[in-house]
Scaffold this motif. Structure first.
Motif, PDB file in Angstrom:
ATOM      1  N   MET A   1       0.838  -1.199   0.000  1.00 25.43           N
ATOM      2  CA  MET A   1       0.000   0.000   0.000  1.00 25.43           C
ATOM      3  C   MET A   1       0.875   1.252   0.000  1.00 25.43           C
ATOM      4  N   LEU A   2       0.444   2.272  -0.733  1.00 24.27           N
ATOM      5  CA  LEU A   2       1.127   3.554  -0.730  1.00 24.27           C
ATOM      6  C   LEU A   2       0.813   4.304   0.563  1.00 24.27           C
ATOM      7  N   VAL A   3       1.746   5.146   0.991  1.00 19.93           N
ATOM      8  CA  VAL A   3       1.540   5.939   2.207  1.00 19.93           C
ATOM      9  C   VAL A   3       1.723   7.408   1.857  1.00 19.93           C
ATOM     10  N   LEU A   4       0.729   8.230   2.182  1.00 21.20           N
ATOM     11  CA  LEU A   4       0.812   9.668   1.947  1.00 21.20           C
ATOM     12  C   LEU A   4       1.068  10.374   3.257  1.00 21.20           C
ATOM     13  N   ARG A   5       2.231  11.017   3.372  1.00 18.85           N
ATOM     14  CA  ARG A   5       2.547  11.838   4.539  1.00 18.85           C
ATOM     15  C   ARG A   5       2.086  13.263   4.255  1.00 18.85           C
ATOM     16  N   SER A   6       1.216  13.772   5.095  1.00 20.69           N
ATOM     17  CA  SER A   6       0.706  15.127   4.912  1.00 20.69           C
ATOM     18  C   SER A   6       0.099  15.583   6.234  1.00 20.69           C
ATOM     19  N   SER A  10      -2.965  21.188   4.977  1.00 22.79           N
ATOM     20  CA  SER A  10      -2.095  21.455   3.826  1.00 22.79           C
ATOM     21  C   SER A  10      -2.879  21.477   2.515  1.00 22.79           C
ATOM     22  N   PRO A  11      -2.857  22.592   1.781  1.00 25.07           N
ATOM     23  CA  PRO A  11      -3.549  22.632   0.491  1.00 25.07           C
ATOM     24  C   PRO A  11      -2.878  21.748  -0.547  1.00 25.07           C
ATOM     25  N   PHE A  12      -1.568  21.551  -0.402  1.00 19.25           N
ATOM     26  CA  PHE A  12      -0.856  20.677  -1.331  1.00 19.25           C
ATOM     27  C   PHE A  12      -1.212  19.217  -1.066  1.00 19.25           C
ATOM     28  N   VAL A  16      -3.387  16.363  -3.589  1.00 16.57           N
ATOM     29  CA  VAL A  16      -3.073  14.958  -3.846  1.00 16.57           C
ATOM     30  C   VAL A  16      -4.236  14.056  -3.443  1.00 16.57           C
ATOM     31  N   LYS A  17      -4.869  14.355  -2.318  1.00 19.17           N
ATOM     32  CA  LYS A  17      -6.001  13.532  -1.871  1.00 19.17           C
ATOM     33  C   LYS A  17      -7.145  13.570  -2.871  1.00 19.17           C
ATOM     34  N   PRO A  48      14.238  14.908   2.215  1.00 22.94           N
ATOM     35  CA  PRO A  48      15.303  15.735   2.811  1.00 22.94           C
ATOM     36  C   PRO A  48      14.899  17.184   3.032  1.00 22.94           C
ATOM     37  N   LEU A  49      13.909  17.669   2.270  1.00 22.84           N
ATOM     38  CA  LEU A  49      13.443  19.038   2.455  1.00 22.84           C
ATOM     39  C   LEU A  49      12.518  19.180   3.650  1.00 22.84           C
ATOM     40  N   GLY A  50      12.044  18.060   4.177  1.00 27.60           N
ATOM     41  CA  GLY A  50      11.153  18.104   5.328  1.00 27.60           C
ATOM     42  C   GLY A  50       9.790  18.685   5.014  1.00 27.60           C
ATOM     43  N   LYS A  51       9.375  18.593   3.750  1.00 27.48           N
ATOM     44  CA  LYS A  51       8.113  19.205   3.325  1.00 27.48           C
ATOM     45  C   LYS A  51       7.074  18.141   2.990  1.00 27.48           C
ATOM     46  N   ILE A  52       5.837  18.575   3.013  1.00 32.40           N
ATOM     47  CA  ILE A  52       4.714  17.715   2.648  1.00 32.40           C
ATOM     48  C   ILE A  52       4.025  18.300   1.416  1.00 32.40           C
ATOM     49  N   PRO A  53       3.333  17.394   0.692  1.00 35.94           N
ATOM     50  CA  PRO A  53       3.158  15.961   0.901  1.00 35.94           C
ATOM     51  C   PRO A  53       4.339  15.156   0.380  1.00 35.94           C
ATOM     52  N   ALA A  54       4.452  13.945   0.912  1.00 37.33           N
ATOM     53  CA  ALA A  54       5.422  12.972   0.426  1.00 37.33           C
ATOM     54  C   ALA A  54       4.692  11.642   0.284  1.00 37.33           C
ATOM     55  N   LEU A  55       4.924  10.954  -0.807  1.00 36.52           N
ATOM     56  CA  LEU A  55       4.259   9.675  -1.075  1.00 36.52           C
ATOM     57  C   LEU A  55       5.298   8.568  -1.036  1.00 36.52           C
TER      58      LEU A  55
END
Length: 216
Positions: A1-6, A10-12, A16-17, A48-55
């Protein structure tokens, strides 16, 4: 399963959602809250940028940011769904770039209020970010995106514009609405045609002075 970190505001992440839902991929993604201000959150190892979202893909590969993730999801769904082919692709990408810029400027304004004491804020810098949003709204009011009457009409540009306007509603009390009736009508039609837009809505939460809440 994919995991979305957000995170919920967050509008970004919302972009994605929505993309995942309209592409029929929602059930293949697990949502996992990320805390960008917390150094103990492993988000900084994942991106490494510490930003969201990350998949996080099933093989452990991590994709970021929302533009890359949206394109990957479109690819996973067979392609040419929210990223059309031909000239329409560049119109969608241009709208996405404009909307992403609005969201970036809005988030920077939130950060300024959240983290900087009043005496260290720069009025000129805040005006610079505000003017980006003002110009973008004016451009969209003058030449609004194509009307969305069903999820089949969506592309990355219209999704991003809706998320940008939703972020302005949440963080800036919808002040944009009074001068942009065409965009208000467009967003109303979008929300009626795309149920997941309401499902991903975060309640209005203008940022108080030096708010310690998680980023975005």
């Amino acid at each position: 399963m994919l995991v979305l970190r957000s995170s919920l505001p967050s509008p970004f992440g919302r972009k994605v959602k929505i993309a995942a839902a309209v592409l029929g991929l929602k059930d293949r993604i697990r949502m996992e809250e990320a805390h960008t201000a917390d150094p103990s959150d492993n988000l900084r190892q994942q991106n490494p940028l510490g930003k969201i979202p990350a998949l996080i893909l099933e093989d452990g590969t991590v994709l970021y940011d929302s533009r890359v993730i949206s394109e990957y999801l479109d690819h996973l769904a067979g392609g040419n769904r929210i990223l059309p082919e031909g000239d329409a692709r560049f119109a969608a990408l241009r709208n996405q770039a404009l909307a992403d810029g609005m969201m970036d400027a809005g988030i920077l304004l939130v950060y300024e209020k959240r983290f900087k004491p009043l005496e260290y804020r720069f009025a000129d810098w805040q005006a610079y970010q505000t003017e980006k949003i003002t110009r973008a709204l004016a451009a969209l009011e003058q030449a609004p995106p194509a009307e969305v009457t069903s999820e089949a009409d969506l592309d990355v540009g219209t999704i991003a514009i809706a998320c940008a306007l939703g972020y302005l509603d949440m963080r800036f009390a919808g002040e944009w609405r009074k001068d942009h009736p065409g965009l208000v009508a467009w967003l109303d039609a979008f929300e009626a045609a795309v149920p997941v837009f309401a499902e991903t809505k975060t309640p209005a939460a203008p940022v108080p002075e030096n708010d310690p809440a998680p980023l975005r």
